[in-house]
Each structure stands twice: as C-alpha cells, then as structure tokens.
Design an enzyme around this catalytic site. Structure first.
Site, short mmCIF file in Angstrom:
data_model
loop_
_atom_site.label_atom_id
_atom_site.label_comp_id
_atom_site.label_asym_id
_atom_site.label_seq_id
_atom_site.Cartn_x
_atom_site.Cartn_y
_atom_site.Cartn_z
N THR A 13 0.82 -1.22 0.00
CA THR A 13 0.00 0.00 0.00
C THR A 13 0.85 1.26 0.00
O THR A 13 0.46 2.28 -0.58
CB THR A 13 -0.96 -0.02 1.21
OG1 THR A 13 -1.90 -1.07 1.00
CG2 THR A 13 -1.71 1.28 1.39
N THR A 88 1.83 -4.30 4.29
CA THR A 88 1.75 -4.59 5.73
C THR A 88 1.21 -5.99 6.03
O THR A 88 1.41 -6.51 7.11
CB THR A 88 0.87 -3.55 6.44
OG1 THR A 88 -0.45 -3.60 5.88
CG2 THR A 88 1.44 -2.16 6.31
N ASP A 89 0.53 -6.60 5.03
CA ASP A 89 -0.10 -7.89 5.33
C ASP A 89 0.90 -8.98 5.72
O ASP A 89 0.63 -9.79 6.60
CB ASP A 89 -0.94 -8.37 4.13
CG ASP A 89 -2.19 -7.52 3.96
OD1 ASP A 89 -2.56 -6.80 4.90
OD2 ASP A 89 -2.80 -7.58 2.87
N1 ASP Z 1 -2.67 -5.10 0.64
C1 ASP Z 1 -1.58 -4.42 1.19
C2 ASP Z 1 -0.32 -5.27 1.18
O1 ASP Z 1 0.37 -5.26 0.18
C3 ASP Z 1 -1.89 -3.93 2.55
C4 ASP Z 1 -0.89 -2.94 2.97
O2 ASP Z 1 0.19 -2.81 2.46
O3 ASP Z 1 -1.23 -2.23 3.97
O4 ASP Z 1 -0.03 -5.95 2.14
#
Ligand code: ASP
Length: 327
Positions: A13, A88-89
């Site tokens: 993200t 973040t995932d």
């Molecule tokens: N979907 C995203 C990711 O690549 C979520 C994020 O980065 O916060 O993990």
C-alpha cells in the site's frame, strides 16, 4: 558518492498511487521514496532499488531470499543502513525472516503504510521519514532488523499486525522498543540478543510447509488430508500453552516420526508449557512423540523459521533452532 541509506521496495500500500477499475495498484517505487528522503535530509545520499511491485499477499519465500541477498550485497558495498518498504499484510514475516539472515553491523528498518496515497490520512511518507530518523539515531550501533510504523519502533521478533485497517495496527508483545518524536528515535529497551541466525543464501527451492490451527471440535480432518500429500513439514497452532484436539494430536504424533511437525500457541503470545496437562492431545505427549516446541513464536513465525531452516540445510538442527525461542 557513497550511499548512506539504501531503500529497497517490494510494493504494498505504501507504493500504491493509482486506483484502476479493479482497485489500487502499485505505481510508486524505491526511487520515489529515496527522492522524498533526500529532500528531507539533503546531507544523506539515499539510493533506491525496486525488487518487486506487488501486493504483499503475492510475495513468496523466494522474494524473501532475493531480498536477503540484496541486503547482503549492499552491505558488502559498505551500506550499513537499509529501509525495506513492503505491504503490511506479510510485513511481520519479512521482518522476522530478515532478522535471521541480515549480516551483523547492518540496521534494517522495515516499514509500509496502512492507508494508501489516495487517502488524505496516507501514512506512508510519515513512516518513511520515521524510519530514516531511527537509522539516523546518534548511537549508530547496529540494531538488526526493526519495524517502524505509526512512530513506534518494534523488534522484528515481537511485532505483529494486529488490526485489519487501523493506522496503529502494528503492536508488539511485550511492547515496542521505543518511539520516534521530534525526528529522533527514542529506544528505551532492546532485545537481549539476536536468535536463530542462519547463513545465506536461502535456497530458492520451494518447500511445502503448511500452517494449520486447531479449534473446538477439531476432528483432525485437515491434518489427515494433508498427511497423505507430499510435505516437507507442518506447523499447527495449538490451544493455549500447547494442546491439540485429540484427532489432530493423533495424526501429529504419527506424522512427527517422518517429518518435522511443530506446535505454536494460537494465542499469539506467551511460552508453551512442556508437560503440565494430561489431556489426550497434551503438550507432553506431543513432545514425547517428537513434535517440536515453538516456544514463544507465533504460528506464522514458527512456519517461517521451519521453512528457513529447511532452506538453509539445517534439517538436523531444527530442535536447536526452535530451542532459541524457549527462553
Ligand atoms: N494489501 C496491502 C499489502 O500489500 C496492505 C498494505 O500494504 O497495507 O499488504
């Protein structure tokens, strides 16, 4: 000019700037982040490397292996401070994996964003600048791998994503190592030592190491079905301090005679017990059958450690690797 800080980008993200017909997509990269940080700190030479442009749900263990090699490569060229930007995932897995393999003398800060650049509350730039503040802290001692999110500094072995959407999603058990304020890092505590160090390179050969969870009324169907497929190892999140439902425990004990089977607590914090209970699926009976004890690791961390152990040829050393998380 020699590089002071290298930014390595994987996507996520923090790098998503576009909304297409089917949702947000990655459009920013390490050079954008390096430019932002150079504007903030013109005294530093910041370089950028794009390793992937993906949502972190699409990253693989091979991406982690390539990232580890890239960090070793920049470290060999004399760079001691690295920022990794990622989704973040799976960020906690990237940090935990790197902590095993990053060379001594290098500090890596892993960061990302919970809110995309299309939102006014986008936290990516703030997290990047906070990461740089941590890397610029005067002590300059090597701190291994850290996670900086929402102005908090977390140890790679303790951090977890604990909320689906909140900007304060990243927490640690037992707590963060410090925080960022006035563009400075305050590290008020630090881990005693770096555990379970593994040598590079990580083999880029996929291993089959699934993660399961036991649950109320678990009849062992999932583990029994898995047991009849080609597996390199398996990790099971157990109840509390180490019990499995009887059906799963039976298959786990049988499986442990032919491949590595590890249990971790599904609670996400605290140490497994060794032989406290007498239930049919008790920890004592599992360990007596050769099941490995993940100590205070979460299931996700235990799974990663098992696969890294297998990818570095530490098959015989697996009990010793996991023991490092039992104290
Ligand atoms: N979907 C995203 C990711 O690549 C979520 C994020 O980065 O916060 O993990």
């Amino acid at each position: 000019m020699t590089t002071d800080v290298a930014v390595i980008s994987l996507g996520g993200t923090i790098a998503m700037g576009r909304r297409g017909d089917d949702g947000l997509a990655v459009s920013l990269g390490a050079t954008d982040f390096a430019r932002l940080l150079s504007e903030r700190r013109p005294d530093l030479e910041v370089s950028g490397v794009n390793l992937a442009h993906r949502d972190s749900s699409e990253l693989t263990m091979d991406d982690l292996a390539i990232l580890a090699d890239e960090i070793a490569h920049v470290a060999a060229a004399g760079v001691r401070r690295v920022i990794v930007t990622t989704g973040t995932d799976s960020l906690e897995e990237i940090a935990f994996g790197l902590e095993r393999v990053v060379p001594d003398g290098v500090t890596v800060v892993v960061t990302g964003a919970m809110r995309s650049p299309t939102l006014e509350s986008h936290d990516g730039p703030a997290n990047l600048v906070a990461a740089l503040s941590v890397l610029s802290s005067p002590s300059r001692e090597s701190l291994g791998v850290l996670v900086v999110m929402n102005d908090e500094i977390h140890g790679a072995d303790f951090v977890r994503k604990s909320h689906a959407t909140s900007a304060s999603s990243f927490t640690s058990y037992p707590g963060p190592l410090g925080w960022v304020a006035n563009d400075e890092a305050l590290l008020v505590t630090r881990p005693t030592h770096r555990r379970a160090r593994l040598p590079l390179p990580l083999e880029e050969t996929p291993r089959v190491v699934p993660l399961l969870t036991t649950y109320l009324g678990d009849g062992g169907h999932a583990l029994r079905a898995l047991a009849s497929t080609p597996l390199d190892g398996v990790v099971i999140e157990a109840f509390g301090s180490g019990r499995l439902a009887p059906g799963t425990a039976e298959v786990a004990r049988e499986l442990a005679s032919r491949l590595p089977v590890v249990i971790a607590s599904r609670t996400g914090a605290g140490l497994l017990e060794r032989s406290t209970y007498s239930a049919a699926g008790s920890e004592g009976r599992l360990f007596a059958a050769g099941v490995l004890n993940a100590g205070w690791l979460t299931g996700v961390q235990a799974r990663l450690l098992l696969e890294l152990g297998l990818r570095t040829g530490a098959t015989k050393d697996l009990p010793r690797l996991f023991e490092q998380f039992q104290t």
